[in-house]
Design an enzyme around this catalytic site. Structure first.
Site, PDB file in Angstrom:
ATOM      1  N   TYR A 195       0.841  -1.201   0.000  1.00 36.27           N
ATOM      2  CA  TYR A 195       0.000   0.000   0.000  1.00 36.27           C
ATOM      3  C   TYR A 195       0.869   1.240   0.000  1.00 36.27           C
ATOM      4  O   TYR A 195       2.012   1.223   0.448  1.00 36.27           O
ATOM      5  CB  TYR A 195      -0.951   0.014   1.216  1.00 36.27           C
ATOM      6  CG  TYR A 195      -0.242   0.146   2.538  1.00 36.27           C
ATOM      7  CD1 TYR A 195       0.208  -0.974   3.217  1.00 36.27           C
ATOM      8  CD2 TYR A 195      -0.015   1.406   3.110  1.00 36.27           C
ATOM      9  CE1 TYR A 195       0.869  -0.857   4.436  1.00 36.27           C
ATOM     10  CE2 TYR A 195       0.642   1.532   4.320  1.00 36.27           C
ATOM     11  CZ  TYR A 195       1.080   0.396   4.985  1.00 36.27           C
ATOM     12  OH  TYR A 195       1.739   0.517   6.179  1.00 36.27           O
ATOM     13  N   CYS A 196       0.326   2.331  -0.560  1.00 32.96           N
ATOM     14  CA  CYS A 196       0.998   3.626  -0.524  1.00 32.96           C
ATOM     15  C   CYS A 196      -0.089   4.696  -0.506  1.00 32.96           C
ATOM     16  O   CYS A 196      -1.263   4.381  -0.342  1.00 32.96           O
ATOM     17  CB  CYS A 196       1.953   3.781  -1.705  1.00 32.96           C
ATOM     18  SG  CYS A 196       1.143   3.679  -3.302  1.00 32.96           S
ATOM     19  N   THR A 197       0.274   5.947  -0.673  1.00 34.95           N
ATOM     20  CA  THR A 197      -0.685   7.039  -0.492  1.00 34.95           C
ATOM     21  C   THR A 197      -1.909   6.923  -1.406  1.00 34.95           C
ATOM     22  O   THR A 197      -3.035   6.827  -0.949  1.00 34.95           O
ATOM     23  CB  THR A 197       0.004   8.394  -0.747  1.00 34.95           C
ATOM     24  OG1 THR A 197       1.254   8.397  -0.068  1.00 34.95           O
ATOM     25  CG2 THR A 197      -0.861   9.547  -0.278  1.00 34.95           C
TER      26      THR A 197
END
Ligand code: ZN
Ligand code: ZN
Length: 342
Positions: A207-209
Site C-alpha cells: 500500500y501507498c498514499t
C-alpha cells in the site's frame, strides 16, 4: 432571512431586502494517475499545462511515456473543469480521481513535466504498460475485498508499506512491515537484501498514499519471487475514505503538499511522537542546521516554546542555548506529486 449557496458564494437577504454576498471559495485537491502508453508525452505536457493554468490550478503533474500522475488543487469549480477536460482525453477516461479538501495555499506553483518514469524506483525491471494499465502487478483490492482477505487469512496477511519509512512513522496499516527506505530508490536493495524472503509464500498487501507506487512495487516483488501479492486499490486515500480509522488503518496520512498530513475522522492520534516531549504529533519540522534540514517530529507546543531545534543527529554539544539558531516554525515541502516521493 433567506439564504443560499451559489457555486462560488454564499448569499443572505436581510430584513431590509438587501442581498449580502459572501465569498465562500471551496478549495479542493485532486490526486490521480493513469498508466497508459502515451506516444507523445510532450504534447500531453503542453496540453495539461495550458489546461491547468487556464483553470488557475497549482500543483504538480508528471507525464511519461507510461502515463500521467498528478496532484493539483484550486477552487472547486476550476478543479471540476480540469478533471472533466482531462477525462475527455480517451487514454485518461478511466482515471480514478481522489478528491480531498485543500486550504487554497497547498502548492507554491504549477509544475508540469515530462519524466522518463512516473515513479522512480530506479529498477532495471521493464514494466509493461498497456491501455489496461501496468501488466503483471499485484491484484487490486478494494477496501471491502481487503477486509475479506484479512478475515479469511488472518495473521498470515502481511501489510507491506510501499512508502518511505518517514511517512509510515505517523500512520500505517496495523502490524505493517515498514522497509528501511529514505527514498523510493531504496526499495530494490531492501527487497534484495533477503530480510523479507521468509514472506515469499505469504499473502502480501502493498500500500501507498494513492496507489501509484504499488503499481510498480508489486511488479518488482512478484519478479523477485513473492508469490501472492496484492495492492490496496486507490491506496490509503481510498481505504481511509471508506473506513477511516475504524478498520485496519491507524494514525495520520503523510501528504506531499503544504497540508503535510491528513486525518480521516475525529480525534485521530498520530502514531508518531514529538522528539521533545513524546506527545503524539503528525507534524514534521526541519532541523535548524541549514546543512542538515532533516525532518523530525515536534509538536506545536514544543515548537512554540522554541524547544528542540535540532534533529537527533545534530544536537549541538556544549553550545549555550541562546546561541542556538531559531527553530524553523514549520517545514515547507517541495510541491510534489506522489511520484516524486523522495
Ligand atoms: Zn512536544
Ligand atoms: Zn540535523
Amino acid at each position: 432571512m433567506r439564504a443560499g449557496v451559489g457555486p462560488r458564494e454564499h448569499w443572505e437577504v436581510d430584513r431590509s431586502g438587501a442581498t449580502k454576498i459572501f465569498s465562500m471559495a471551496v478549495h479542493k485537491i485532486v490526486l490521480f494517475y493513469v498508466f497508459t502508453p502515451l506516444a507523445d508525452p510532450e504534447a500531453v505536457r503542453l496540453w495539461q499545462h495550458a489546461l491547468a493554468e487556464s483553470c488557475g490550478l497549482k500543483g504538480r503533474v508528471i507525464v511519461s511515456p507510461d502515463g500521467i500522475n498528478a496532484t493539483v488543487g484550486g477552487e472547486i469549480d476550476d478543479v471540476k473543469k480540469y478533471v472533466r477536460v482531462t477525462k475527455s482525453y480517451a487514454p485518461f477516461k478511466k482515471a480514478d480521481i481522489k478528491w480531498s479538501t485543500g486550504t487554497g495555499d497547498d502548492f507554491p506553483r504549477l509544475s508540469v513535466k515530462v519524466r522518463p518514469e512516473l515513479v522512480t524506483f530506479k529498477a532495471p525491471d521493464t514494466i509493461t504498460v498497456t491501455e489496461d494499465g501496468v501488466q503483471g502487478g499485484g491484484t487490486h483490492l478494494k477496501p471491502g475485498a481487503l477486509h475479506k482477505l484479512v478475515e479469511e487469512r488472518g495473521d498470515d496477511v502481511v501489510f507491506f508499506d510501499g512508502r518511505n519509512a518517514m511517512e509510515a512513522e505517523i500512520g500505517r496499516f496495523r502490524g505493517a512491515i515498514v522497509p528501511e527506505t529514505d527514498t523510493t530508490r531504496d526499495f530494490i536493495e531492501e527487497i534484495d537484501s533477503g530480510k523479507y524472503d521468509h514472506l515469499k509464500d505469504k499473502p502480501i498487501v502493498t500500500y501507498c498514499t494513492g496507489g501509484i507506487r504499488c503499481e510498480v512495487l508489486s511488479v518488482l516483488m512478484k519478479n523477485r519471487g513473492f508469490e501472492e501479492v496484492y495492492q490496496v486499490d486507490g491506496g490509503i486515500v481510498r481505504y481511509a475514505e471508506t473506513f477511516g480509522t475504524s478498520g485496519l488503518w491507524d494514525g495520520s496520512l503523510y501528504v506531499f503538499d503544504k497540508r503535510m498530513h491528513v486525518e480521516y475522522g475525529e480525534n485521530v492520534k498520530s502514531l508518531g511522537s514529538c522528539a521533545e516531549c513524546g506527545e503524539p504529533t503528525p507534524i514534521y519540522v526541519n532541523c535548524a542546521n541549514e546543512e542538515c534540514r532533516k525532518q523530525f517530529l515536534r509538536c506545536e507546543t514544543c515548537t512554540d516554546k522554541g524547544a528542540h531545534p535540532f534533529c537527533g543527529d545534530c544536537v549541538p554539544t556544549g553550545a549555550p542555548a541562546e546561541s542556538s539558531p531559531e527553530p524553523t516554525a514549520g517545514f515547507t515541502p517541495e510541491p510534489s506529486a506522489e511520484a516524486l516521493a523522495p
